[in-house]
Scaffold this motif. Structure first.
Motif, PDB file in Angstrom:
ATOM      1  N   ILE A   1      22.692 -40.505   6.419  1.00 58.72           N
ATOM      2  CA  ILE A   1      22.187 -40.302   5.052  1.00 58.72           C
ATOM      3  C   ILE A   1      20.774 -39.732   5.081  1.00 58.72           C
ATOM      4  CG2 ILE A   1      21.482 -41.524   2.938  1.00 58.72           C
ATOM      5  CD1 ILE A   1      23.789 -43.551   3.615  1.00 58.72           C
ATOM      6  N   LEU A   2      19.905 -40.324   5.892  1.00 61.64           N
ATOM      7  CA  LEU A   2      18.515 -39.873   5.961  1.00 61.64           C
ATOM      8  C   LEU A   2      18.395 -38.443   6.478  1.00 61.64           C
ATOM      9  CD1 LEU A   2      16.744 -43.114   7.249  1.00 61.64           C
ATOM     10  CD2 LEU A   2      16.702 -42.148   4.930  1.00 61.64           C
ATOM     11  N   VAL A   3      19.224 -38.081   7.456  1.00 60.31           N
ATOM     12  CA  VAL A   3      19.175 -36.722   8.002  1.00 60.31           C
ATOM     13  C   VAL A   3      19.555 -35.710   6.924  1.00 60.31           C
ATOM     14  CG1 VAL A   3      20.359 -35.140   9.588  1.00 60.31           C
ATOM     15  CG2 VAL A   3      19.457 -37.305  10.421  1.00 60.31           C
ATOM     16  N   PHE A   4      20.636 -35.958   6.201  1.00 59.78           N
ATOM     17  CA  PHE A   4      21.063 -35.009   5.179  1.00 59.78           C
ATOM     18  C   PHE A   4      20.081 -34.925   4.014  1.00 59.78           C
ATOM     19  CE2 PHE A   4      25.036 -34.735   7.358  1.00 59.78           C
ATOM     20  CZ  PHE A   4      25.504 -33.481   7.033  1.00 59.78           C
ATOM     21  N   ILE A   5      19.577 -36.066   3.568  1.00 59.08           N
ATOM     22  CA  ILE A   5      18.600 -36.029   2.473  1.00 59.08           C
ATOM     23  C   ILE A   5      17.307 -35.359   2.942  1.00 59.08           C
ATOM     24  CG2 ILE A   5      17.137 -37.464   0.989  1.00 59.08           C
ATOM     25  CD1 ILE A   5      19.517 -39.367   0.719  1.00 59.08           C
ATOM     26  N   GLY A   6      16.858 -35.670   4.163  1.00 56.23           N
ATOM     27  CA  GLY A   6      15.647 -35.036   4.698  1.00 56.23           C
ATOM     28  C   GLY A   6      15.805 -33.535   4.853  1.00 56.23           C
ATOM     29  N   ALA A   7      16.952 -33.105   5.386  1.00 59.10           N
ATOM     30  CA  ALA A   7      17.180 -31.661   5.547  1.00 59.10           C
ATOM     31  C   ALA A   7      17.251 -30.970   4.187  1.00 59.10           C
ATOM     32  CB  ALA A   7      18.473 -31.420   6.329  1.00 59.10           C
ATOM     33  N   GLY A   8      17.881 -31.619   3.227  1.00 53.80           N
ATOM     34  CA  GLY A   8      17.943 -31.047   1.877  1.00 53.80           C
ATOM     35  C   GLY A   8      16.567 -30.916   1.254  1.00 53.80           C
ATOM     36  N   LEU A   9      15.720 -31.928   1.445  1.00 61.87           N
ATOM     37  CA  LEU A   9      14.352 -31.858   0.917  1.00 61.87           C
ATOM     38  C   LEU A   9      13.534 -30.773   1.618  1.00 61.87           C
ATOM     39  CD1 LEU A   9      13.468 -35.632   0.462  1.00 61.87           C
ATOM     40  CD2 LEU A   9      13.797 -33.921  -1.337  1.00 61.87           C
ATOM     41  N   LEU A  10      13.731 -30.623   2.920  1.00 62.18           N
ATOM     42  CA  LEU A  10      13.016 -29.577   3.642  1.00 62.18           C
ATOM     43  C   LEU A  10      13.397 -28.188   3.123  1.00 62.18           C
ATOM     44  CD1 LEU A  10      12.973 -30.802   7.345  1.00 62.18           C
ATOM     45  CD2 LEU A  10      11.027 -30.438   5.836  1.00 62.18           C
ATOM     46  N   VAL A  11      14.692 -27.966   2.940  1.00 63.32           N
ATOM     47  CA  VAL A  11      15.144 -26.665   2.431  1.00 63.32           C
ATOM     48  C   VAL A  11      14.647 -26.453   0.998  1.00 63.32           C
ATOM     49  CG1 VAL A  11      17.198 -25.331   1.760  1.00 63.32           C
ATOM     50  CG2 VAL A  11      17.156 -26.537   3.937  1.00 63.32           C
ATOM     51  N   ALA A  12      14.699 -27.495   0.176  1.00 68.91           N
ATOM     52  CA  ALA A  12      14.298 -27.363  -1.227  1.00 68.91           C
ATOM     53  C   ALA A  12      12.805 -27.117  -1.379  1.00 68.91           C
ATOM     54  CB  ALA A  12      14.708 -28.611  -2.006  1.00 68.91           C
ATOM     55  N   THR A  13      12.006 -27.665  -0.489  1.00 69.84           N
ATOM     56  CA  THR A  13      10.551 -27.527  -0.631  1.00 69.84           C
ATOM     57  C   THR A  13       9.957 -26.421   0.234  1.00 69.84           C
ATOM     58  OG1 THR A  13      10.180 -29.242   1.032  1.00 69.84           O
ATOM     59  CG2 THR A  13      10.250 -29.948  -1.281  1.00 69.84           C
ATOM     60  N   ALA A  14      10.774 -25.787   1.058  1.00 71.69           N
ATOM     61  CA  ALA A  14      10.267 -24.693   1.898  1.00 71.69           C
ATOM     62  C   ALA A  14       9.824 -23.532   1.021  1.00 71.69           C
ATOM     63  CB  ALA A  14      11.345 -24.245   2.881  1.00 71.69           C
ATOM     64  N   GLU A  15       8.835 -22.807   1.499  1.00 69.68           N
ATOM     65  CA  GLU A  15       8.281 -21.695   0.720  1.00 69.68           C
ATOM     66  C   GLU A  15       9.327 -20.632   0.432  1.00 69.68           C
ATOM     67  OE1 GLU A  15       4.871 -18.446   1.481  1.00 69.68           O
ATOM     68  OE2 GLU A  15       4.342 -20.543   1.885  1.00 69.68           O
ATOM     69  N   ASP A  16      10.135 -20.289   1.412  1.00 71.25           N
ATOM     70  CA  ASP A  16      11.163 -19.277   1.196  1.00 71.25           C
ATOM     71  C   ASP A  16      12.553 -19.911   1.064  1.00 71.25           C
ATOM     72  OD1 ASP A  16      11.223 -20.124   3.793  1.00 71.25           O
ATOM     73  OD2 ASP A  16      11.732 -18.168   4.634  1.00 71.25           O
ATOM     74  N   GLY A  17      12.634 -21.241   0.849  1.00 70.12           N
ATOM     75  CA  GLY A  17      13.905 -21.949   0.745  1.00 70.12           C
ATOM     76  C   GLY A  17      14.510 -21.845  -0.642  1.00 70.12           C
TER      77      GLY A  17
END
Length: 170
Positions: free
Chosen positions: A28-44
């Motif tokens: 759960i933490l990996v998927f939520i963390g990866a989703g947050l990283l993609v959502a908050t990335a500058e070009d994400g």
């Protein structure tokens, strides 16, 4: 399942799926963390990151709710009861049965066939003799819902069946 206490007065068998629970929390933490990283990335992509984290985390939460269940069976001579306690994310349940009605523990089995090969799975089941009103009637209570191919069911059945005759000595 494992035997947590085995004395002349009490036998306790418990199953707490720590490994599955920890693995699912990490999932759960990996998927939520990866989703947050993609959502908050500058070009994400904001919506892709939210969808990725929500779906992955949601599947992990659903699996956690379905598979993480604690079971405890207490055979207690002092109270004359068998207590079966189950706990999951959705709540707690407990059922008591008279110890004097416990005849023995059997191993139930199921066999499945796939691609020309058979696979047999097992689970321990309590066999309770009914009250005096139905002399030959027996009630079967599975200790766990799932079948397994390991040595656990046989180990549990052997422990309970060897613990039972000791009640005649007291």
């Amino acid at each position: 399942m494992r035997i947590t206490r085995n004395t002349s007065d009490q036998l306790i068998i418990a199953n707490t799926p720590w490994l599955i629970g920890i693995m699912l929390i990490l999932f759960i933490l990996v998927f939520i963390g990866a989703g947050l990283l993609v959502a908050t990335a500058e070009d994400g992509d904001l919506w892709f990151g939210i969808l990725f984290g929500s779906l992955g985390g949601g599947l992990g939460i659903a699996a956690f709710c379905a598979f993480v269940r604690r079971v405890q069976i207490i055979f207690d001579r002092s109270t004359g009861k068998i207590s079966i306690r189950r706990q999951s994310v959705f709540g707690y349940s407990s059922a008591d049965h008279p110890l004097e009605q416990l005849s023995h523990v059997e191993i139930e089995q199921t066999t499945s066939f796939r691609d020309g090969r058979s696979s047999t799975l097992y689970r321990p089941t309590l066999i309770l003799a009914a009250g005096s009103s139905a002399a030959n009637s027996k009630t079967r209570i599975p200790i766990v819902a799932a079948y397994t191919n390991g040595a656990g069911p046989n180990r549990i059945a052997t422990a309970v069946n060897s613990w039972l005759p000791a009640k005649d000595l007291i």
